[in-house]
Design an enzyme around this catalytic site. Structure first.
Site, PDB file in Angstrom:
ATOM      1  N   GLY A  17       6.822 -21.271   1.289  1.00 58.43           N
ATOM      2  CA  GLY A  17       7.154 -22.276   0.279  1.00 58.43           C
ATOM      3  C   GLY A  17       5.939 -23.061  -0.166  1.00 58.43           C
ATOM      4  O   GLY A  17       5.754 -23.325  -1.367  1.00 58.43           O
ATOM      5  N   VAL A 128      14.055 -14.250  -0.447  1.00 53.51           N
ATOM      6  CA  VAL A 128      12.867 -13.884   0.336  1.00 53.51           C
ATOM      7  C   VAL A 128      13.162 -13.968   1.829  1.00 53.51           C
ATOM      8  O   VAL A 128      12.678 -13.162   2.619  1.00 53.51           O
ATOM      9  CB  VAL A 128      11.677 -14.793  -0.028  1.00 53.51           C
ATOM     10  CG1 VAL A 128      10.443 -14.457   0.807  1.00 53.51           C
ATOM     11  CG2 VAL A 128      11.361 -14.691  -1.520  1.00 53.51           C
ATOM     12  N   ASN A 130      14.554 -13.532   5.394  1.00 55.51           N
ATOM     13  CA  ASN A 130      15.106 -12.329   6.024  1.00 55.51           C
ATOM     14  C   ASN A 130      16.346 -12.597   6.877  1.00 55.51           C
ATOM     15  O   ASN A 130      16.503 -13.706   7.387  1.00 55.51           O
ATOM     16  CB  ASN A 130      14.021 -11.670   6.878  1.00 55.51           C
ATOM     17  CG  ASN A 130      12.997 -10.969   6.015  1.00 55.51           C
ATOM     18  OD1 ASN A 130      13.339 -10.306   5.060  1.00 55.51           O
ATOM     19  ND2 ASN A 130      11.722 -11.139   6.358  1.00 55.51           N
ATOM     20  N   ASP A 158       6.298  -5.068   0.109  1.00 58.47           N
ATOM     21  CA  ASP A 158       6.125  -3.700   0.593  1.00 58.47           C
ATOM     22  C   ASP A 158       5.553  -2.809  -0.514  1.00 58.47           C
ATOM     23  O   ASP A 158       4.710  -1.939  -0.260  1.00 58.47           O
ATOM     24  CB  ASP A 158       7.468  -3.144   1.063  1.00 58.47           C
ATOM     25  CG  ASP A 158       8.172  -4.089   2.014  1.00 58.47           C
ATOM     26  OD1 ASP A 158       7.615  -4.359   3.085  1.00 58.47           O
ATOM     27  OD2 ASP A 158       9.266  -4.570   1.677  1.00 58.47           O
ATOM     28  N   HIS A 186      14.620  -4.084   3.333  1.00 60.89           N
ATOM     29  CA  HIS A 186      13.344  -4.678   3.737  1.00 60.89           C
ATOM     30  C   HIS A 186      13.355  -4.794   5.261  1.00 60.89           C
ATOM     31  O   HIS A 186      13.625  -5.842   5.834  1.00 60.89           O
ATOM     32  CB  HIS A 186      13.156  -6.052   3.084  1.00 60.89           C
ATOM     33  CG  HIS A 186      11.911  -6.753   3.539  1.00 60.89           C
ATOM     34  ND1 HIS A 186      10.650  -6.232   3.332  1.00 60.89           N
ATOM     35  CD2 HIS A 186      11.728  -7.908   4.212  1.00 60.89           C
ATOM     36  CE1 HIS A 186       9.750  -7.050   3.852  1.00 60.89           C
ATOM     37  NE2 HIS A 186      10.384  -8.074   4.401  1.00 60.89           N
TER      38      HIS A 186
END
Length: 333
Positions: A17, A128, A130, A158, A186
């Protein structure tokens, strides 16, 4: 005079951030357009967030029209054009994947509802935090007033890693490499694929597969890209921050301004109804896509080898499993 772009960053005092805030404030998303940053943090981190706001002020960015710093979702999500959903709970020692999915699922359930209730109906949402694909699915599922077209998850990091690795192998800069693909989740099951990638060498455009050995491209290359995040944590003691923020900006810039003719990028999106490449609906899956006027479209009809088909099935199965675990823990249908 056009309206300023209202951009939300959750977890805004965290590493990613923090890296995002200054670049967005400096106008990188849409050059020349004024920006109002909406910065959301948990209550204990409001002191750190105040420091971020002080630094943003001290930069005197001509594009930064204002900053909203808060711990309240109804304030943070109000009338936003773009949402970078970065804040999430990291996996802790002794925590299994089901625990992580439930903990983060609750965060993204609340944020999905907030997007539905307060954001603009045209909001562009990039997850974003995970596990990004499944968190994006949870946010979509709980956003009753928004649609699949509003939601994406990030595999651009990636994608960028793949460009850089191929460029390094061929001793060119990364901008000379085009059309790599990240398929699927991801996670370690992601499928970095260069079977359609091209590279500019000595003024000519050639297929990457003509210049790099197949055994490497199906072996060390795939493992290097899919395990890169862990390698960075081992090297610096912290997860990717600068490169993750850079990829997030790349992703949203592409979404706003579109892809170049003849080029595609990787984005994780809710699987379309026509189930491209045989991937079933109900998950957020990374595909090769083009973007025109803000509309994301899967590039269809690319050849899929038997090797690639097996890899796609494995990453799809993982995503279906994540959905089942997370939705069961959260009581979602």
């Amino acid at each position: 005079m056009s309206e300023p772009l209202r951009v939300l960053i959750t977890g805004a005092a965290g590493q990613i951030g923090y890296a995002l805030a200054f670049r967005i404030a400096n106008g990188e998303l849409s050059p020349g357009k004024k920006v109002i940053l909406h910065l959301l943090e948990i209550t204990p981190a409001l002191g750190s967030l105040e420091g971020v706001v002080m630094e943003l002020t001290d930069c005197a960015f001509p594009t930064l029209q204002g900053v909203v710093a808060t711990d309240k979702v109804e304030v943070a999500f109000k009338d936003i054009d773009v949402a970078f959903l970065v804040g999430s709970m990291p996996r802790k020692e002794g925590m299994d994947r089901a625990d992580l999915l439930k903990a983060n699922g609750n965060i993204f359930k609340v944020q999905g509802e907030a997007l539905s209730n307060y954001a603009k109906p045209t909001v562009k949402v990039l997850v974003v935090g995970n596990p990004a694909n499944t968190n994006a699915l949870i946010a979509l599922t709980t956003s009753s007033k928004l649609s699949a077209a509003n939601f994406t998850a990030m595999t651009r990091l990636d994608h960028n890693r793949s460009l850089a690795e191929i460029a390094s192998q061929l001793k060119v800069t990364a901008d000379k490499v085009k059309n790599v693909i990240i398929w699927g989740n991801h996670s370690n099951t992601q499928v970095p694929d260069v079977s359609n990638a091209v590279v500019e060498l000595d003024g000519k455009t050639v297929k990457v597969t003509e210049k790099i050995d197949e055994a490497y491209l199906k072996g060390d290359f795939v493992s290097k890209i899919s395990l890169r995040g862990g390698a960075i944590i081992k090297a610096r003691g912290l997860s990717s921050a600068g490169s993750a923020a850079n990829a997030a900006i790349d992703h949203v810039k592409t979404w706003i301004h579109g892809t170049k003719p003849g080029e595609f990028v990787s984005m994780a999106i809710p699987v379309p109804a026509n189930q491209p490449y045989g991937i079933k609906t109900g998950v957020v899956f990374s595909f090769p896509v083009t973007v025109t006027n803000g509309v994301i479209k899967v590039v269809e009809g690319l050849p899929v080898s038997e090797w690639l088909q097996g890899k796609l099935k494995a990453t799809e199965d993982e995503l279906q499993g994540e959905r089942s675990t997370a939705f069961g823990a959260l009581g979602l249908a």
